[in-house]
Design an enzyme around this catalytic site. Structure first.
Site, PDB file in Angstrom:
ATOM      1  N   SER A 195      13.637  12.213 -12.936  1.00 50.34           N
ATOM      2  CA  SER A 195      14.245  11.059 -13.595  1.00 50.34           C
ATOM      3  C   SER A 195      14.646  11.419 -15.019  1.00 50.34           C
ATOM      4  O   SER A 195      13.788  11.724 -15.855  1.00 50.34           O
ATOM      5  CB  SER A 195      13.258   9.892 -13.622  1.00 50.34           C
ATOM      6  OG  SER A 195      13.750   8.923 -14.528  1.00 50.34           O
ATOM      7  N   HIS A 238      17.551  11.888 -10.630  1.00 47.41           N
ATOM      8  CA  HIS A 238      17.324  10.449 -10.494  1.00 47.41           C
ATOM      9  C   HIS A 238      17.794   9.778 -11.781  1.00 47.41           C
ATOM     10  O   HIS A 238      17.358  10.132 -12.878  1.00 47.41           O
ATOM     11  CB  HIS A 238      15.835  10.205 -10.254  1.00 47.41           C
ATOM     12  CG  HIS A 238      15.471   8.781  -9.999  1.00 47.41           C
ATOM     13  ND1 HIS A 238      15.677   8.172  -8.782  1.00 47.41           N
ATOM     14  CD2 HIS A 238      14.889   7.843 -10.792  1.00 47.41           C
ATOM     15  CE1 HIS A 238      15.227   6.916  -8.841  1.00 47.41           C
ATOM     16  NE2 HIS A 238      14.752   6.692 -10.053  1.00 47.41           N
ATOM     17  N   ASP A 249      18.181   6.347 -13.809  1.00 50.96           N
ATOM     18  CA  ASP A 249      17.629   4.987 -13.908  1.00 50.96           C
ATOM     19  C   ASP A 249      18.471   4.122 -14.825  1.00 50.96           C
ATOM     20  O   ASP A 249      18.518   4.356 -16.033  1.00 50.96           O
ATOM     21  CB  ASP A 249      16.206   5.053 -14.489  1.00 50.96           C
ATOM     22  CG  ASP A 249      15.189   5.544 -13.488  1.00 50.96           C
ATOM     23  OD1 ASP A 249      15.100   4.956 -12.399  1.00 50.96           O
ATOM     24  OD2 ASP A 249      14.478   6.525 -13.802  1.00 50.96           O
ATOM     25  N   MET A 265      18.984   0.396 -16.436  1.00 46.68           N
ATOM     26  CA  MET A 265      18.239  -0.842 -16.699  1.00 46.68           C
ATOM     27  C   MET A 265      19.048  -1.753 -17.608  1.00 46.68           C
ATOM     28  O   MET A 265      19.662  -1.267 -18.564  1.00 46.68           O
ATOM     29  CB  MET A 265      16.922  -0.510 -17.409  1.00 46.68           C
ATOM     30  CG  MET A 265      16.068   0.491 -16.666  1.00 46.68           C
ATOM     31  SD  MET A 265      14.585   0.843 -17.607  1.00 46.68           S
ATOM     32  CE  MET A 265      13.850   2.104 -16.573  1.00 46.68           C
ATOM     33  N   HIS A 298      19.207   4.646  -9.512  1.00 43.27           N
ATOM     34  CA  HIS A 298      18.300   3.520  -9.284  1.00 43.27           C
ATOM     35  C   HIS A 298      18.700   2.391 -10.222  1.00 43.27           C
ATOM     36  O   HIS A 298      18.510   2.492 -11.428  1.00 43.27           O
ATOM     37  CB  HIS A 298      16.868   4.034  -9.554  1.00 43.27           C
ATOM     38  CG  HIS A 298      15.810   2.990  -9.470  1.00 43.27           C
ATOM     39  ND1 HIS A 298      14.528   3.216  -9.940  1.00 43.27           N
ATOM     40  CD2 HIS A 298      15.800   1.726  -8.971  1.00 43.27           C
ATOM     41  CE1 HIS A 298      13.792   2.137  -9.730  1.00 43.27           C
ATOM     42  NE2 HIS A 298      14.530   1.219  -9.152  1.00 43.27           N
ATOM     43  N   MET A 309      18.249  -0.963 -11.867  1.00 43.15           N
ATOM     44  CA  MET A 309      17.325  -2.051 -12.208  1.00 43.15           C
ATOM     45  C   MET A 309      18.124  -3.065 -13.013  1.00 43.15           C
ATOM     46  O   MET A 309      17.902  -3.279 -14.211  1.00 43.15           O
ATOM     47  CB  MET A 309      16.129  -1.487 -12.999  1.00 43.15           C
ATOM     48  CG  MET A 309      15.185  -0.709 -12.093  1.00 43.15           C
ATOM     49  SD  MET A 309      14.153   0.447 -13.002  1.00 43.15           S
ATOM     50  CE  MET A 309      15.228   1.874 -13.043  1.00 43.15           C
ATOM     51  N   MET A 318       8.445   1.657  -4.920  1.00 44.08           N
ATOM     52  CA  MET A 318       8.093   1.731  -6.345  1.00 44.08           C
ATOM     53  C   MET A 318       6.571   1.828  -6.470  1.00 44.08           C
ATOM     54  O   MET A 318       5.851   0.936  -6.011  1.00 44.08           O
ATOM     55  CB  MET A 318       8.591   0.483  -7.092  1.00 44.08           C
ATOM     56  CG  MET A 318      10.087   0.427  -7.341  1.00 44.08           C
ATOM     57  SD  MET A 318      10.777   1.870  -8.167  1.00 44.08           S
ATOM     58  CE  MET A 318       9.903   1.859  -9.736  1.00 44.08           C
ATOM     59  N   ASP A 343       8.663   6.447  -6.473  1.00 46.87           N
ATOM     60  CA  ASP A 343       9.089   6.509  -7.873  1.00 46.87           C
ATOM     61  C   ASP A 343       8.039   5.869  -8.772  1.00 46.87           C
ATOM     62  O   ASP A 343       7.764   4.672  -8.672  1.00 46.87           O
ATOM     63  CB  ASP A 343      10.427   5.754  -7.997  1.00 46.87           C
ATOM     64  CG  ASP A 343      11.011   5.800  -9.400  1.00 46.87           C
ATOM     65  OD1 ASP A 343      10.445   6.479 -10.276  1.00 46.87           O
ATOM     66  OD2 ASP A 343      12.053   5.136  -9.610  1.00 46.87           O
TER      67      ASP A 343
HETATM   68  C1  DX5 Z   1      10.680   3.346 -13.789  1.00 48.05           C
HETATM   69  C2  DX5 Z   1      11.729   4.293 -13.283  1.00 48.05           C
HETATM   70  C3  DX5 Z   1      11.230   5.636 -12.967  1.00 48.05           C
HETATM   71  C4  DX5 Z   1      10.634   6.393 -14.133  1.00 48.05           C
HETATM   72  C5  DX5 Z   1       9.559   7.273 -13.583  1.00 48.05           C
HETATM   73  O1  DX5 Z   1      11.207   2.080 -13.803  1.00 48.05           O
HETATM   74  O2  DX5 Z   1      12.324   3.790 -12.109  1.00 48.05           O
HETATM   75  O3  DX5 Z   1      12.208   6.420 -12.319  1.00 48.05           O
HETATM   76  O4  DX5 Z   1      11.556   7.162 -14.842  1.00 48.05           O
HETATM   77  O5  DX5 Z   1       8.885   7.864 -14.636  1.00 48.05           O
HETATM   78  P1  DX5 Z   1       7.474   8.561 -14.470  1.00 48.05           P
HETATM   79  O6  DX5 Z   1       7.626   9.669 -13.452  1.00 48.05           O
HETATM   80  O7  DX5 Z   1       7.169   9.040 -15.839  1.00 48.05           O
HETATM   81  O8  DX5 Z   1       6.507   7.508 -13.974  1.00 48.05           O
HETATM   82 ZN    ZN Z   2      13.651   5.080 -10.924  1.00 50.85          ZN
END
Ligand code: DX5
Ligand code: ZN
Length: 220
Positions: A7, A32, A34, A36, A65, A67, A136, A174
């Protein structure tokens, strides 16, 4: 074999290109990504401009991903920015069927995920329509949280359901994954492992190689 999806949320955003360069020369195939929006989750990350600029410097598969609330509004923009797969949240879509169809119609793979408190069985009617089911293992929003152990039962549940029904759906996990607990999610039946802080807060290349070494040992 199991695959790793680091990620980039845990990268140094002032030097993304260098962090991604450090992943090269390994078995890695995907990143990956992310996204948000500060509404669906209490954090804001980045959007199309950053993804599009990254697309110009790397050929990695972009496992994205989302969010964000009502991701259907932005599917075409993500396609344009060079995304390969869009994973949407069950809770974020008013019309999930339409959202899934729209991702496919735009030539991307489609993933579905859900927050830890959401009933996992609500995903079952969609499993024959998606390419990936993401479990998740932390509350979405931030990197660096601790792995929620009850996600192992969720992975086992979907592994059995997907195998029993001969479905072509990958299972991804994840949140809170490290080289020290990744064997548990692999044993539970996971196909794709997301890891953020564990990869980017250390020697990046060495850590990715360590993950692939574990994956190879597990596949023997
Ligand atoms: C959290 C994200 C993850 C995050 C994981 O909302 O979806 O992808 O980056 O980070 P780690 O591996 O540090 O938990
Ligand atoms: Zn993620």
């Amino acid at each position: 074999m199991v695959e790793l999806a680091p990620s980039i949320l845990s990268c140094n955003f002032a030097n993304l290109e260098e962090d991604i360069r450090q992943t090269q020369g390994t078995d890695l195939k995907m990143l990956h990504v992310d996204v948000m929006d500060g509404i669906f989750v209490p954090n804001i990350s980045f959007g199309f401009k950053v993804i599009g600029d990254l697309r110009k410097i790397t050929d990695y598969y972009f496992d994205t991903h989302l969010m964000i609330e009502e991701p259907i509004r932005y599917i075409k923009d993500f396609k344009k920015s060079g995304v390969d797969r869009l994973t949407v949240h069950y809770e974020a879509c008013k019309n999930l069927d339409e959202t899934i169809n729209e991702v496919k119609a735009n030539g991307m793979e489609v993933g579905l995920t859900f927050k830890p408190a959401t009933d996992m069985k609500l995903m079952l009617p969609y499993l024959d329509k998606i390419d990936l089911l993401l479990v998740m293992s932390v509350e979405p929003g931030f990197g660096g949280q601790s792995f929620m152990k009850d996600s192992l039962d969720k992975i086992r549940f979907f592994r059995k359901y997907i195998d029993d029904n001969n479905l072509d759906v990958k299972i991804q996990v994840d949140g809170g994954i490290k080289t020290t607990n990744v064997d548990k999610v692999i044993d539970a039946g996971c196909d794709i492992i997301v890891a953020g802080s564990d990869v980017f807060a250390s020697d990046i290349r060495e850590k990715i190689n360590k993950y692939y070494q574990i994956f190879k040992e597990k596949s023997l």
